[in-house]
Design an enzyme around this catalytic site. Structure first.
Site, short mmCIF file in Angstrom:
data_model
loop_
_atom_site.label_atom_id
_atom_site.label_comp_id
_atom_site.label_asym_id
_atom_site.label_seq_id
_atom_site.Cartn_x
_atom_site.Cartn_y
_atom_site.Cartn_z
N CYS A 55 0.90 -1.13 0.00
CA CYS A 55 0.00 0.00 0.00
C CYS A 55 0.96 1.20 0.00
CB CYS A 55 -0.84 -0.02 1.27
SG CYS A 55 -2.03 1.30 1.34
N ASN B 132 -9.74 3.67 2.77
CA ASN B 132 -8.98 4.92 2.86
C ASN B 132 -8.21 5.23 1.57
OD1 ASN B 132 -6.97 3.04 3.07
ND2 ASN B 132 -6.17 3.73 5.03
N GLU C 82 -6.47 12.36 -5.06
CA GLU C 82 -6.74 13.71 -4.60
C GLU C 82 -6.12 14.75 -5.51
OE1 GLU C 82 -7.13 13.72 0.12
OE2 GLU C 82 -5.59 15.11 -0.53
N HIS D 113 4.31 2.02 1.84
CA HIS D 113 4.30 2.15 3.30
C HIS D 113 3.81 0.89 4.04
CE1 HIS D 113 0.53 4.88 2.60
NE2 HIS D 113 0.11 3.64 2.77
N PRO E 280 0.20 11.43 3.21
CA PRO E 280 -1.18 11.87 3.01
C PRO E 280 -1.86 12.13 4.35
CG PRO E 280 -1.04 9.49 2.73
CD PRO E 280 0.35 9.98 3.02
N HIS F 255 3.64 7.57 8.02
CA HIS F 255 3.04 7.28 6.71
C HIS F 255 1.74 8.04 6.46
CE1 HIS F 255 -0.15 4.94 8.48
NE2 HIS F 255 -0.52 4.40 7.35
#
Lengths: 138, 484
Positions: free
Chosen positions: B103, B207, B211, B333, B382, B407
Site C-alpha cells: 500500500c 482509505n 486527490e 508504506h 497523506p 506514513h
C-alpha cells in the site's frame, strides 16, 4: 439472542459474534462478515455453494471458513446471506452457503473487507453460549 | 489490553520508551515517537501493547519502533517498524507487512495553478471518478493474460510503462524503480492470481483515494525548487495498494507461518505475528511472493497515474508537455525490505518491516535517483481529506529508525465512532463549504473517513520533523477528492 455486534476498532472493523452452539457461532460469524460487506436486508437468491475445509484447530477453522467465503465473494461475485453448517468438528467443516450475484444490484455493497485477521481471535464458551471476537482488515 | 501511562518513560520531547520489563518475552524495548499531546489518543487503544508484542520477534535489533501516526492494527500496530538480523535467525512476518502489501502513495506535480483549475474543478472530479475505477470489488479496463500477469509481477511498473501506460522516467522516480528484485511468480498461488485478475488499474476502497491538491505552504524554497514545486501549484496524490492479489498472498503465508511457530520454536503473543526465519524455505517463499505483490501495487499506481494524466489532458485540452504532470515520487508504506545497517560497529543485513511506515533514505544514499541524491528521498505523507498532506525528505537523523518515518495522519476514531459522530451531517457539504469537492462510491465511506476520524497530520509531521527523522519541503491541501 443477538447474532453479532460491532465493537470499536481504531483502524479496522471488529465484530463480537455469539452462537448457542458452535455451528450457530460459525454461521453467525459468516453472517456478520457479509452484513459488513453488503446490505443483507430482504436479500434472496438461488445460488448455493458447498464448502469443505480442514484446519489445525477450531480458531483457525473459523478463519479458514470466513476466508473461503470472502474468496468466493471476490472471485465469483457472490453475496452470501444464509449459511448452514452441516458438519463441524475440532478441525473439519462442511457447510452450505446461499448467495446472490453482486451484479443484480451493486448498490447493496457497503464495505470492502480485505481479509480476516487472527489478531486476538479465540473462541470462548460462556455459561450458555459461545462467543468470539474477530477483526476484519478493511 | 491498553498500556498504563505510568509504564512509559520519557526519553526526550518526542521519544518515549516502553521498557522490556513491561511484558515477559520482549527481547528489546519499544520506542514511540510522539508529542505529549498525542499520547492520550495513543494510549486509548491497544496499539502500545502491539508495540510490546512486536518486541517478541526473534532476531529483532535495537527497538520495536512506533511512528507518531501509530494506532491499533492487527499483529503489528499501524505505524510499526521492526528490523531483524537475517544472519542471526531473524524472522520475517507477513503480519508485519499487512494484507495490503505495498500500500503506498505517489505524488504527481503539474504546471496548473489553483486559479486555472477552480473553474473546472467539478468537471475534473467527475471525469476522474468516471475514468478511474473505484469502490468495492471494482474492475479495471486494463486486461492482462495469465502469462503476462506473471511478467507484470516480476517487472512491476516497468511492465505497465512498456505497454504504453506512462513514461520511462516515471520508473526513475518510483521506490525500487517500481519493481523490487527477486520477485518469484511461482510463489504466488493460483488463488492469488485469480483475486488479482482484472484489478490492475483500480483504486480500491476504504482509505484509498485520488486527490487533487494545491500547495499551500513551502517550508524550504531550495528543496521545493528541486521538485519544481511552488505555492499555488496543483499536485495529484494517489493512495492505493496491491488489491486482492496482495491480500490473498498475505492471507495464505500468514496461515502457513502459524505452523512455523512450533517448527522453529518461536513464541509470539498473537497469531497474526506468525513468522519464519528470513533464511528458511518458508521465509524465502514469502519474500518472493511479497515482492510480486509489491510489484503489482507499483504497476497499479502507475496505471492509476496514467488514467489520471489522460483525464487531465482531456479536461484541460492540454498536451503532456504543457500539463507537466511529472511524477515526484512513489513510496511503499506496507512492506519488508532487506537493507544493510551498522549495528554496534558491524555491518548487518536486516529485514526491515515497515507496517504503516515509510522508508526515508538520507541525502547521499546510493539507491536514490541522481536528481534527489543531494537532498534525500522524497517522503509523501497523506493526511485526511479535509486538512493537509505533506512532502518531506529523508535525513541522516533517521538512521535510528532504519531510515523510516511516518506514513499518514493515523486514525483516532473507529469507523463506527466516526459514523456516529457524523450522523445527521453531510460530510460532502461540510467539505464543499471549505472548497473541497468530493465524490465517493461507498455509502458510508465519507463519514468513516471524515477528517475528525484522523489525528491532525500537522502534529504528526511536527514530531518527525522535530525529532530529526525527516525534513519538511511543502504542504498541500485537498481541493478535489475521489474516494472508493
Amino acid at each position: 439472542m443477538k447474532r453479532y455486534e460491532q465493537f470499536p476498532h481504531t483502524s479496522d472493523i471488529g465484530v463480537h459474534v455469539y452462537g448457542k452452539d458452535l455451528r450457530d457461532l460459525f454461521e453467525n460469524a459468516a453472517f456478520a462478515m457479509f452484513d459488513v460487506i453488503a446490505d443483507l436486508e430482504n436479500i434472496s437468491g438461488d445460488m448455493e455453494e458447498t464448502i469443505e475445509l480442514e484446519a489445525q484447530d477450531q480458531d483457525l477453522l473459523l478463519v479458514a471458513w470466513l476466508d473461503e467465503l470472502l474468496y468466493k465473494f471476490f472471485t465469483k461475485g457472490l453475496i452470501f446471506y444464509k449459511f448452514q453448517v452441516e458438519l463441524l468438528t475440532e478441525c473439519e467443516l462442511k457447510a452450505k452457503a446461499f448467495a446472490r450475484p453482486v451484479a443484480v444490484n451493486r448498490n447493496r455493497l457497503k464495505t470492502e473487507i480485505k481479509a480476516v485477521t487472527y489478531s486476538g481471535l479465540k473462541i470462548r464458551k460462556s455459561d450458555a453460549d459461545y462467543e468470539v471476537e474477530i477483526i476484519f482488515d478493511v | 489490553m491498553t498500556v498504563s501511562p505510568s509504564v512509559l518513560e520519557r526519553i526526550d520531547q518526542f521519544r518515549w520508551r516502553l521498557p522490556r520489563h513491561y511484558k515477559d518475552g520482549m527481547r528489546v524495548d519499544g520506542v514511540i515517537y510522539a508529542s505529549e499531546d498525542m499520547l492520550k489518543d495513543i494510549l486509548a487503544d491497544k496499539a502500545l501493547d502491539q508495540v510490546a508484542n512486536v518486541a517478541f520477534l526473534p532476531g529483532i535489533v535495537r527497538h520495536s519502533l512506533a511512528m507518531p501516526d501509530i494506532h491499533w492494527g492487527y499483529g503489528f500496530p499501524i505505524g510499526g517498524v521492526a528490523a531483524t538480523d537475517v544472519d542471526a535467525g531473524g524472522v520475517i512476518s507477513p503480519g508485519g507487512v499487512g494484507f495490503d502489501i505495498n500500500c503506498g502513495v505517489r505524488l504527481v506535480r503539474s504546471n496548473l495553478h489553483e486559479e486555472d483549475l477552480r473553474p473546472k474543478l467539478q468537471d475534473l472530479v467527475y471525469a476522474l471518478y468516471n475514468n478511474v475505477p473505484a469502490g468495492v470489488g471494482s474492475k479495471g479496463d486494463i486486461k492482462v493474460s495469465e502469462k503476462e500477469e506473471r511478467k507484470l509481477l516480476a517487472d512491476g511498473a516497468g511492465w505497465v510503462v512498456a505497454h504504453g501506460y506512462g513514461r520511462q522516467d516515471d520508473l526513475e522516480y518510483t521506490e525500487d524503480r517500481g519493481a523490487i528484485k527477486g520477485a518469484n511468480p511461482d510463489a504466488v498461488s493460483d488463488r492469488a492470481y485469480e483475486r488479482g485478475k482484472r484489478q490492475s488499474g483500480t483504486l480500491g476502497s476504504g482509505n484509498h483515494f485520488l486527490e487533487v491538491q494545491v500547495i499551500d505552504e513551502i517550508y524550504d524554497e531550495t528543496l521545493a525548487g528541486v521538485f519544481g514545486l511552488e505555492k499555488g501549484l496543483i499536485t495529484l496524490m494517489i493512495h492505493s495498494g496491491s488489491r486482492g492479489l496482495g491480500y490473498q498472498v498475505c492471507d495464505e503465508y500468514a496461515r502457513g507461518m502459524i505452523k512455523c511457530l512450533s517448527k522453529y520454536n518461536i513464541s509470539v503473543p498473537d497469531r497474526q505475528l506468525a513468522c519464519a526465519p528470513v533464511n528458511s524455505d518458508e521465509g524465502k517463499a514469502y519474500l518472493g511472493a511479497m515482492k510480486c505483490a509489491a510489484n503489482y501495487a507499483w504497476a497499479n499506481r502507475q496505471c492509476l497515474m496514467h488514467l489520471a494524466r489522460v483525464t487531465l489532458e482531456r479536461v484541460f485540452n492540454l498536451g503532456p508537455k504543457d500539463l507537466g504532470m511529472e511524477l515526484i515520487y512513489d513510496v511503499a508504506h506496507n512492506i519488508a525490505k532487506i537493507e544493510k545497517y551498522n549495528i554496534d560497529g558491524k555491518e548487518k543485513t536486516l529485514c526491515v518491516h515497515r507496517k504503516g511506515a515509510t522508508r526515508a533514505f538520507p541525502p547521499g544514499h546510493p539507491d536514490l535517483p541522481a536528481k534527489y541524491r543531494k537532498i534525500g528521498q522524497p517522503v509523501i505523507i497523506p493526511g485526511d481529506m479535509g486538512r493537509n498532506s505533506y512532502l518531506l525528505v529523508g535525513s541522516e537523523g533517521a538512521e535510528e529508525t532504519f531510515y523510516s518515518t511516518c506514513h499518514g495522519a493515523g486514525r483516532r476514531l473507529s469507523r463506527t465512532a466516526a459514523v456516529l459522530a457524523c450522523r445527521g451531517r453531510s460530510i460532502a457539504r461540510e467539505l464543499q463549504d471549505k472548497g473541497i469537492f468530493v465524490k465517493s462510491s461507498g455509502r458510508e465511506t465519507l463519514a468513516e473517513e471524515a477528517p475528525e476520524a484522523y489525528k491532525d497530520i500537522n502534529q504528526v509531521v511536527n514530531v518527525v520533523s522535530g525529532s530529526g527523522i525527516s525534513k519538511r519541503v511543502c504542504r498541500m491541501k485537498p481541493i478535489g477528492v475521489i474516494k472508493g
